[in-house]
Design a protein around this motif. Sequence first.
Motif: not given
Lengths: 111, 114
Positions: B45, B55-57, B97-105
């Motif tokens: 990441f 938000r995150n690094k 940006a929730g708990e499941l946080y499913e990503q689509y690449f």
Amino acid sequence: TQLLEQSPQFLSIQEGENLTVYCNSSSVFSSLQWYRQEPGEGPVLLVTVVTGGEVKKLKRLTFQFGDARKDSSLHITAAQPGDTGLYLCAGPKAAGNKLTFGGGTRVLVKP
Amino acid sequence: KAGVTQTPRYLIKTRGQQVTLSCSPISGHRSVSWYQQTPGQGLQFLFEYFSETQRNKGNFPGRFSGRQFSNSRSEMNVSTLELGDSALYLCASSLVAGELYEQYFGPGTRLTVT
């Protein structure tokens, strides 16, 4: 050290055989996701498991989330050459929403 | 609905140069994350942007930076390229940006540094 450990790292089987890929951690995850990545492409989300003990089926693929939500498995029945790819498990880290990925399992299904 | 798009798909750069990669998320997705994928380290990441804010690094040097625009499109920049920066850079979008946080690449940008 990977937060999520996948095993095996590589699996080569004949078409029609079954296979299981494991994703283990010493940490509890609120959810785990499985992705498949083919060469030259980005990972594609297959499934998300949320509840401990949950079992989800996607055609010939069965995903299970451990009761303690520390591990998950992916079972493929009667594998086909189209199942070839890199299988990745991923889960959100406790701090923030960023995903941590396992090292991946490379699956080769030979015709 | 169109998927995540990344440009360019392939890049060859020389050590010391800088590079900018672009990502257009799925329409309606406001979260964009960047990852570096190498054979040795796997998927790592880099950072996440949500509503134009980081938000995150991840644990990457300051040579790696990014930004997000008001239309949710994102860019990442790598300055003073090193040989070890050769990798597949993946962008992923998420609805919330929730708990499941499913990503689509997206399909990724293959960067080769010579």
